[in-house]
Scaffold this active site. Sequence first.
Site, PDB file in Angstrom:
ATOM      1  N   TYR A  48       0.828  -1.198   0.000  1.00 43.46           N
ATOM      2  CA  TYR A  48       0.000   0.000   0.000  1.00 43.46           C
ATOM      3  C   TYR A  48       0.871   1.261   0.000  1.00 43.46           C
ATOM      4  CZ  TYR A  48      -3.475  -3.423   1.668  1.00 43.46           C
ATOM      5  OH  TYR A  48      -4.287  -4.524   1.825  1.00 43.46           O
ATOM      6  N   HIS A 132       0.265 -12.193   1.451  1.00 43.51           N
ATOM      7  CA  HIS A 132      -0.528 -11.266   0.660  1.00 43.51           C
ATOM      8  C   HIS A 132      -0.597 -11.707  -0.803  1.00 43.51           C
ATOM      9  CE1 HIS A 132      -1.455  -6.674   0.013  1.00 43.51           C
ATOM     10  NE2 HIS A 132      -2.502  -7.459  -0.167  1.00 43.51           N
TER      11      HIS A 132
END
Length: 319
Positions: A48, A132
Amino acid sequence: MKVSLTRLGFGAAPIGNLYGEVSDEEAHAAVDAAWDSGVRYFDTAPHYGLGLSERRLGSALGGRPRSGYVLSTKVGRVLEPFDGGGDDLANGFAVPASSRRVWDFSADGVRRSLESSLERLGTDHVDVVYLHDPDEHWEVAARQGIPALVDLREQGVVGAIGVGMNQWEMPARFVRETDVDVVMLAGRYTLLEQAALPEFLPLCLERGVSVVAAGVFNSGLLSRPEVPDDAKYDYADAPAEVVDRARRIAAVCGEHGVALPRVAIQFALGHPAVVSVVIGSRTGEQMRSNAADFADPVPAALWSSLRDRGLLDAEVPVP
């Protein structure tokens, strides 16, 4: 799962400049608003904003007792220095491309990624670590990544381990074949679609694996009272039939005087496998709105109306 999560969690992707710039002040205000609303679960990832989300979240939480909240981050994309210039908008983040993401679910990659995350977050530990998006990396993620996380859990470095993905099929395999505590499931159990209901959620209940529901707006499709023509779904333009279904759901919500986002936020918590819903917020105002939608109950008659219109199957549990 030994780690206890608040039913509403703060998703920190937006404060990593997801789709557009957010100031440091706005990001800090979003975290403050989450805290003031009773949120004590905060989720981030190196992906992010190429670490910006982790740095901002760590800074905003820095003055609070570390034992007073739960922090999760993710591994699988190691950030390496990059001097090619440009920005990261191709990956969805309005930040300079000062680093590049390198897929690495190896044991060494997991440890290096976590060490870097701890530095950016300004803390000595995180409570939950997810692999992830290992969609194309099953073998190394299952054979090296998970065992590395199990070791970290056994050493007390992390409290719980899991996977975070936008599908349910591979997470189901992780639940069956590895020792995960939790799955962050993005977009596959929402008011719009319940693909994870028949097989995945019962499996998690059976195995004692907690589910954190993310992406409950399906990439923004359910995030406003009225569904726009240019709505996104799964990070792309929503197909016409998906927009139509979302609008029919929104119309039922409107008939009961309830805005679509409130129903979308609360829906997933109706299933006993789901322990928390994580909502991304870019500003304090947005976070306060999300918290109000979470707290204000949806009338039972609304769920009945959705069933009557064929927009929610009879076997789908509701809050």
